[in-house]
Structures are given as C-alpha cells and as structure tokens.
Write an enzyme that holds these catalytic residues in place. Sequence first.
Site, PDB file in Angstrom:
ATOM      1  N   LEU A  15       0.830  -1.217   0.000  1.00 30.43           N
ATOM      2  CA  LEU A  15       0.000   0.000   0.000  1.00 30.43           C
ATOM      3  C   LEU A  15       0.858   1.257   0.000  1.00 30.43           C
ATOM      4  O   LEU A  15       0.533   2.248  -0.662  1.00 30.43           O
ATOM      5  CB  LEU A  15      -0.928  -0.014   1.223  1.00 30.43           C
ATOM      6  CG  LEU A  15      -2.023  -1.089   1.189  1.00 30.43           C
ATOM      7  CD1 LEU A  15      -2.765  -1.144   2.514  1.00 30.43           C
ATOM      8  CD2 LEU A  15      -2.998  -0.841   0.043  1.00 30.43           C
ATOM      9  N   GLY A  16       1.985   1.231   0.743  1.00 29.41           N
ATOM     10  CA  GLY A  16       2.840   2.418   0.813  1.00 29.41           C
ATOM     11  C   GLY A  16       3.526   2.721  -0.510  1.00 29.41           C
ATOM     12  O   GLY A  16       3.504   3.857  -0.999  1.00 29.41           O
ATOM     13  N   GLN A 113      -7.196  -5.416   1.585  1.00 31.95           N
ATOM     14  CA  GLN A 113      -5.856  -4.986   1.168  1.00 31.95           C
ATOM     15  C   GLN A 113      -5.523  -5.546  -0.218  1.00 31.95           C
ATOM     16  O   GLN A 113      -4.945  -4.850  -1.053  1.00 31.95           O
ATOM     17  CB  GLN A 113      -4.815  -5.461   2.189  1.00 31.95           C
ATOM     18  CG  GLN A 113      -3.401  -5.047   1.827  1.00 31.95           C
ATOM     19  CD  GLN A 113      -2.493  -4.928   3.038  1.00 31.95           C
ATOM     20  OE1 GLN A 113      -2.957  -4.944   4.169  1.00 31.95           O
ATOM     21  NE2 GLN A 113      -1.217  -4.783   2.803  1.00 31.95           N
ATOM     22  N   TYR A 216     -12.987  -9.616  18.147  1.00 29.11           N
ATOM     23  CA  TYR A 216     -11.859  -9.913  19.028  1.00 29.11           C
ATOM     24  C   TYR A 216     -12.398 -10.789  20.148  1.00 29.11           C
ATOM     25  O   TYR A 216     -13.390 -10.433  20.797  1.00 29.11           O
ATOM     26  CB  TYR A 216     -11.310  -8.632  19.669  1.00 29.11           C
ATOM     27  CG  TYR A 216     -10.729  -7.646  18.690  1.00 29.11           C
ATOM     28  CD1 TYR A 216      -9.440  -7.809  18.204  1.00 29.11           C
ATOM     29  CD2 TYR A 216     -11.461  -6.533  18.286  1.00 29.11           C
ATOM     30  CE1 TYR A 216      -8.895  -6.886  17.319  1.00 29.11           C
ATOM     31  CE2 TYR A 216     -10.923  -5.616  17.404  1.00 29.11           C
ATOM     32  CZ  TYR A 216      -9.642  -5.785  16.923  1.00 29.11           C
ATOM     33  OH  TYR A 216      -9.115  -4.883  16.060  1.00 29.11           O
ATOM     34  N   ASP A 296       5.080   0.651   6.587  1.00 28.41           N
ATOM     35  CA  ASP A 296       5.611  -0.136   7.707  1.00 28.41           C
ATOM     36  C   ASP A 296       7.136  -0.031   7.818  1.00 28.41           C
ATOM     37  O   ASP A 296       7.689  -0.294   8.889  1.00 28.41           O
ATOM     38  CB  ASP A 296       5.231  -1.615   7.551  1.00 28.41           C
ATOM     39  CG  ASP A 296       3.788  -1.900   7.963  1.00 28.41           C
ATOM     40  OD1 ASP A 296       3.051  -0.943   8.245  1.00 28.41           O
ATOM     41  OD2 ASP A 296       3.399  -3.083   7.997  1.00 28.41           O
ATOM     42  N   GLY A 305      -7.200  -1.412  15.256  1.00 33.43           N
ATOM     43  CA  GLY A 305      -7.619  -0.047  14.931  1.00 33.43           C
ATOM     44  C   GLY A 305      -7.527   0.198  13.435  1.00 33.43           C
ATOM     45  O   GLY A 305      -8.051   1.188  12.922  1.00 33.43           O
TER      46      GLY A 305
HETATM   47  C1  LIG Z   1      -3.205  -9.455  10.197  1.00 31.06           C
HETATM   48  C2  LIG Z   1      -3.097  -8.027   9.823  1.00 31.06           C
HETATM   49  C3  LIG Z   1      -4.227  -7.231   9.753  1.00 31.06           C
HETATM   50  C4  LIG Z   1      -4.123  -5.888   9.408  1.00 31.06           C
HETATM   51  N1  LIG Z   1      -5.256  -5.115   9.332  1.00 31.06           N
HETATM   52  C5  LIG Z   1      -5.158  -3.835   8.948  1.00 31.06           C
HETATM   53  C6  LIG Z   1      -6.332  -3.039   8.763  1.00 31.06           C
HETATM   54  O1  LIG Z   1      -7.445  -3.507   8.948  1.00 31.06           O
HETATM   55  N2  LIG Z   1      -6.185  -1.757   8.326  1.00 31.06           N
HETATM   56  C7  LIG Z   1      -4.953  -1.227   8.065  1.00 31.06           C
HETATM   57  O2  LIG Z   1      -4.881  -0.058   7.646  1.00 31.06           O
HETATM   58  N3  LIG Z   1      -3.833  -1.952   8.236  1.00 31.06           N
HETATM   59  C8  LIG Z   1      -3.898  -3.225   8.662  1.00 31.06           C
HETATM   60  N4  LIG Z   1      -2.788  -3.980   8.772  1.00 31.06           N
HETATM   61  C9  LIG Z   1      -1.495  -3.354   8.498  1.00 31.06           C
HETATM   62  C10 LIG Z   1      -1.190  -3.317   7.014  1.00 31.06           C
HETATM   63  O3  LIG Z   1      -1.339  -4.598   6.449  1.00 31.06           O
HETATM   64  C11 LIG Z   1       0.238  -2.813   6.823  1.00 31.06           C
HETATM   65  O4  LIG Z   1       0.415  -1.648   7.572  1.00 31.06           O
HETATM   66  C12 LIG Z   1       0.507  -2.530   5.355  1.00 31.06           C
HETATM   67  O5  LIG Z   1       0.559  -3.731   4.629  1.00 31.06           O
HETATM   68  C13 LIG Z   1       1.829  -1.786   5.192  1.00 31.06           C
HETATM   69  O6  LIG Z   1       2.038  -1.556   3.832  1.00 31.06           O
HETATM   70  P1  LIG Z   1       3.502  -1.323   3.298  1.00 31.06           P
HETATM   71  O7  LIG Z   1       3.349  -1.048   1.853  1.00 31.06           O
HETATM   72  O8  LIG Z   1       4.206  -0.339   4.120  1.00 31.06           O
HETATM   73  O9  LIG Z   1       4.272  -2.703   3.545  1.00 31.06           O
HETATM   74  P2  LIG Z   1       3.995  -4.151   2.994  1.00 31.06           P
HETATM   75  O10 LIG Z   1       2.566  -4.391   2.731  1.00 31.06           O
HETATM   76  O11 LIG Z   1       4.694  -5.071   3.939  1.00 31.06           O
HETATM   77  O12 LIG Z   1       4.731  -4.189   1.597  1.00 31.06           O
HETATM   78  C14 LIG Z   1       6.134  -4.214   1.502  1.00 31.06           C
HETATM   79  C15 LIG Z   1       6.503  -4.837   0.191  1.00 31.06           C
HETATM   80  O13 LIG Z   1       7.899  -4.716   0.019  1.00 31.06           O
HETATM   81  C16 LIG Z   1       8.379  -5.873  -0.621  1.00 31.06           C
HETATM   82  N5  LIG Z   1       9.800  -5.986  -0.360  1.00 31.06           N
HETATM   83  C17 LIG Z   1      10.425  -6.045   0.840  1.00 31.06           C
HETATM   84  N6  LIG Z   1      11.757  -6.095   0.669  1.00 31.06           N
HETATM   85  C18 LIG Z   1      11.974  -6.051  -0.653  1.00 31.06           C
HETATM   86  C19 LIG Z   1      13.162  -6.089  -1.469  1.00 31.06           C
HETATM   87  N7  LIG Z   1      14.374  -6.150  -0.934  1.00 31.06           N
HETATM   88  N8  LIG Z   1      13.029  -6.029  -2.809  1.00 31.06           N
HETATM   89  C20 LIG Z   1      11.794  -5.970  -3.378  1.00 31.06           C
HETATM   90  N9  LIG Z   1      10.650  -5.949  -2.671  1.00 31.06           N
HETATM   91  C21 LIG Z   1      10.741  -5.985  -1.332  1.00 31.06           C
HETATM   92  C22 LIG Z   1       7.562  -6.999  -0.003  1.00 31.06           C
HETATM   93  O14 LIG Z   1       7.519  -8.111  -0.868  1.00 31.06           O
HETATM   94  C23 LIG Z   1       6.201  -6.340   0.151  1.00 31.06           C
HETATM   95  O15 LIG Z   1       5.343  -6.617  -0.945  1.00 31.06           O
HETATM   96  C24 LIG Z   1      -2.860  -5.333   9.126  1.00 31.06           C
HETATM   97  C25 LIG Z   1      -1.726  -6.130   9.185  1.00 31.06           C
HETATM   98  C26 LIG Z   1      -1.844  -7.457   9.519  1.00 31.06           C
HETATM   99  C27 LIG Z   1      -0.612  -8.287   9.556  1.00 31.06           C
END
Ligand SMILES: Cc1cc2nc3c(=O)[nH]c(=O)nc-3n(C[C@H](O)[C@H](O)[C@H](O)COP(=O)(O)OP(=O)(O)OC[C@H]3O[C@@H](n4cnc5c(N)ncnc54)[C@H](O)[C@@H]3O)c2cc1C
Length: 545
Positions: A15-16, A113, A216, A296, A305
């Site tokens: 998502l980020g 997601q 929960y 993240d 939350g």
């Molecule tokens: C069980 C659970 C429930 C959740 N529920 C919610 C919710 O209801 N609402 C909400 O807002 N958030 C929720 N979250 C949190 C949310 O899923 C995360 O905050 C979100 O996925 C963060 O997005 P991101 O893009 O920062 O990281 P990520 O989704 O972790 O994406 C990072 C990406 O980077 C890639 N990557 C890493 N290293 C490398 C590399 N060296 N080279 C190439 N690619 C790489 C990975 O493959 C991954 O696809 C939940 C999380 C969990 C675990």
Amino acid sequence: MVREETDVVVVGAGLGGLSTAVFLGLHGVPALVVDRHPSTSVQPKARGQNPVVMEGLRAAGVDQAILDASPPGRAAMTIAISRSMAGPVLHSFTEEMPDITAYSPAPFGMASQAKAEAALAARARELGARVSFNTRCESVTQDADGVTVTLCDVQSGREREVRARYLVAADGHKGGLRELAGIGAHGRGTFERTTTVRFLADLTAYAGQDAVVLHYMQNPELPGGTGVIVSTDNPGEWVAGMSVDPDRDDAATAGIIRTLVGVPDLELDVLDGATWEYAHRLADRFRTGRVLLVGDAAHLMPPTGGQGGNTAVLDGYHLGWKLAAVIRGQAGPALLDSHDTERRPFAEAVCEWQVANLVVRQRPDLADDSIGEPMDPIALLFGYACPDGAFVKETAPGAPDSLFDDPNDPSGRPGTRVPHAWLRGPGGPVSPRQLLGPHFLVLTGAPDGLSAAEKAAAELDVPLRAYSVRAGAGADAGAGSGSGPGAGIDAAIGPNELVDPDGGWARRSGVGTGGTVLVRPDGLVAWRGPDPAELGAALRAVLRR
Ligand SMILES: Cc1cc2nc3c(=O)[nH]c(=O)nc-3n(C[C@H](O)[C@H](O)[C@H](O)COP(=O)(O)OP(=O)(O)OC[C@H]3O[C@@H](n4cnc5c(N)ncnc54)[C@H](O)[C@@H]3O)c2cc1C
C-alpha cells in the site's frame, strides 16, 4: 550488468509503495516500482480505507475503484469484543462508529488490502509507473547526486543496476532498507507473534447479514487468552487469528477456531496460514539524504484499529507531490525534509493509538501506566496539525500549537488539513476537500485574490487553481457550521466562484469573509492571511525556493 536511469525507484509494491507511485504519477513523475513477490498481496490483511485516505484517492481518480471493490451491504465494519462469536458480546464498537459527515465529504472504503493494492497498481500504471514484480532489491548506495540500486530478477537470477535520483523504501517492516540506510528505530518492541488461518465454514448464524465482521475474542480457553475472527472478500471464507505455535497441527487449529466461534462441533476446512509480528517500532528518521521511508518501513504498529495500511497510503499521498516538485525543479530539495517533520509525529501518535487499542481489545494484560486510553478517532483522523514542515507557520502569541485540533472547532491554521465545509459552486455543492488535485488551491474572499493567485502561480511556474469565495445572500457569515451540502446547481455562480452559504467556510478556515487560504496539493493549509499579495512569498517558502 544492464544499467538504466530513472527519477525514482520505489522498493515495495504494498500500500505504501503503490500509493507513492500513484501520487508521483499524478504529479507527472512516473516511478519504477519493484517487488520481490510475483504479484500484489494475496494475504487477507488490512481492510478498510478511512475517509481521509478516500479523499486522497479521489484526487488521484482511484476512489471509485476502491468503492467498487468494497463488499456490498453495510458500509461499516461490525467490530465486537466477545467471549466467542456466538456470544456473549462483552463490548460492541459498531454502535460507536462515528458520523464523519461533518469532517469529510468522503465515505469509508471497505476494500480488502488485496483488492486495494490491485486497484492502486492499476492506477499507478495508468499514470505511467512501471511496476516490476519478481524483482528483488539487493543493494542501495547513495551519493550526493543520486542512488545506485541493484535489482535481481527472482526467476532468472539476472541482475541489473538502476541509477535514480531518489529511492523510496516501501519495503515493509521486514525489508531491511531502513537498516541499510543507517536509520535506527525505537518503540515498545514486539508484543507477540500471531498466526492467521484461512478457513471455510458457514458462520452466517453468528455473523448475521453483516458483510464485514471483526470479532476480538477474550477467552481463557484460547491459547494466550485471546484470538480474532475476520470476514474476507469471499463468502464462507474466514480468517482466524491466534497466537503462534509452530507445533500446532490442523486438528488443533480447528479446535481453536471452534472455541473462537463458540461451537464445539462446527464443520470447517482449514486452508492455510501466515505468521505476523504485532509490534510497535518507528524509524528514528523518515529521510536520510536521497532515501525516504514510507509505510511499515517507517512505522510498524499492531493492527488493532486498522491504521497501518491507511497510514502507508497517506505517506505516499503526502510524499508524492513533494518528490515530484523537487524532481521537476519546482521545489528545492529541502522540501523533502518535511516528510520527516510532518509525517513522523503523526506516525508516533497513530502507533500509540493502535497500542492502546491492542490493550483494550485483545491484551488487557499489557496495560501499564505508559499506555494511555485510546485517543478519540475523530481527532486522530481529522485533527492532526503538523508541528513543523512545508507551510508558513503562525507564531503570533496565543497561536494554537497543539498536535491535534478539535475537528469540531478547527483552527484552520497552516499545517492542518483544509477544513471540510459545504460551499456552492456552479455545479452544485462542493467541499474544498473535493477541489484537491495535482495543483495548489487558493480560496479567496479578497477582491484582488484571483489576480494575485494567477500572478504567484505564473511567477513560480506551479499549477494552481483559484476560486473566489463570497458570502451567501442572507447568510449570517461566520456563524454557520458548513456541514450541510445545501442546494443544487446555481446558474448565478461563475466558473471560478464559490458561495459560502452559511458562513461555515469563513469560520472553519479562520479567515473570515475577506481572507485568502493557500492549500497544498495534499490538502494541507500552506498559508492564510488577509493580503493575497503575500501568496507568492508563501509559495516560495513552501517550495523552499
Ligand atoms: C493481520 C493483519 C491485519 C491488518 N489489518 C489492517 C487493517 O485492517 N487496516 C490497516 O490499515 N492496516 C492493517 N494492517 C497493516 C497493514 O497490512 C500494513 O500496515 C501494510 O501492509 C503496510 O504496507 P507497506 O506497503 O508499508 O508494507 P507491505 O505491505 O509489507 O509491503 C512491503 C513490500 O515490500 C516488498 N519488499 C520487501 N523487501 C523487498 C526487497 N528487498 N526487494 C523488493 N521488494 C521488497 C515486499 O515483498 C512487500 O510486498 C494489518 C496487518 C496485519 C498483519
């Protein structure tokens, strides 16, 4: 080794990263996004997009895709703390779902997601991004002029080198780019490791007709005394959350699910599982030189939350226009310092909020004096005031300086979101939040406001849209709430004109009927004042030129 050049490499198509690519593209800078996985996420993780996220996605033309991907039925999620799904319910949050219509014109999204990432990836590509899966980032080095990134094709093992001006580390909490960039971290650490298990069962008798359900469970019969059940996009498919046990087999897992549901003979099929870390960890800085952290990678919080993914999307929203402005020569590189000063205090607050939620919803055993009560979600979503950043800060004695405004009585000061108020335009009711896009926005009640805005935009060569705002006939300007959408199309309103029917905008913006407000492309107030001749200087200050 193949060598190529690009403006921005985004590592991580979650998502980020995808949000960053969408907003970079919207502002004219197509990014290269790489992810080591073969596709966007297939794991059932986050669900739901808060209205602030939806406002941003609207500006990028992807909000409808999110709404289309949201399950039909209830717009809100059923959230309860229960002994088991079958009962008793100890506390229901559903009735407490706040009415947000006074703060935002946008609805909640309810997309999962997986679907949200797919929609963002499609939009990022439409806006020019290259999204390259099966591509792992192996190394990053930076110097004064740029970053050198080594990428490896996961399938063939072939490596290629990319030279970029900036790198966005959107690699989640396990990616490691933060550490590689030499940025430390702080926080409360890891609370627990959790397994989520997908399973098939008919739970309609316990979930009612609600499309989106989150229970929960607090129950001493569960391992660790706690667990979760969440609905998925697919009818009859559910996710159960439970504490990690590497030795647990499918039969034991099924037993825990039956305790979570509260039906000892429930028929179910266990599909698969994944393991997550519930933790509180923040990067000490969100920027070092040409490397910027989002999502993240910058701030890990427990999911209680539902703000981890939302905050990741917002990071991209607020970073995209800045990075694009720097790359396109419209802003000085110092503008990027504001990514840290604006986003980190918010991340600290939202992470703390999710920890407080964790204690209330799942882990009362973690309660201690350092963890406060969960913050008011309305203030958290709509009241944040950046303490510092790319705006003209008001420092007069007595000027408000708290980290959160009361959204019911917004100050309208620079560094806060431009307040929602229903105005009337030639096409009908419109909120300033719906006028956001790949441009600065000026709303002015000054007679020479439009010409001053035009002059400032031409001098600085930045996209800007300006509207004159006049008080509605018969309105007690300055006293209204601005919270009702008001009447329909009004032929007497010109194309660059808005009417403030009840003085709600004058009051919420804090500039009265004759003042001017400059709004950044990401909806933050950049400057406000009585004299529109100051717009040029304000833009210069914001853009660090
Ligand atoms: C069980 C659970 C429930 C959740 N529920 C919610 C919710 O209801 N609402 C909400 O807002 N958030 C929720 N979250 C949190 C949310 O899923 C995360 O905050 C979100 O996925 C963060 O997005 P991101 O893009 O920062 O990281 P990520 O989704 O972790 O994406 C990072 C990406 O980077 C890639 N990557 C890493 N290293 C490398 C590399 N060296 N080279 C190439 N690619 C790489 C990975 O493959 C991954 O696809 C939940 C999380 C969990 C675990």
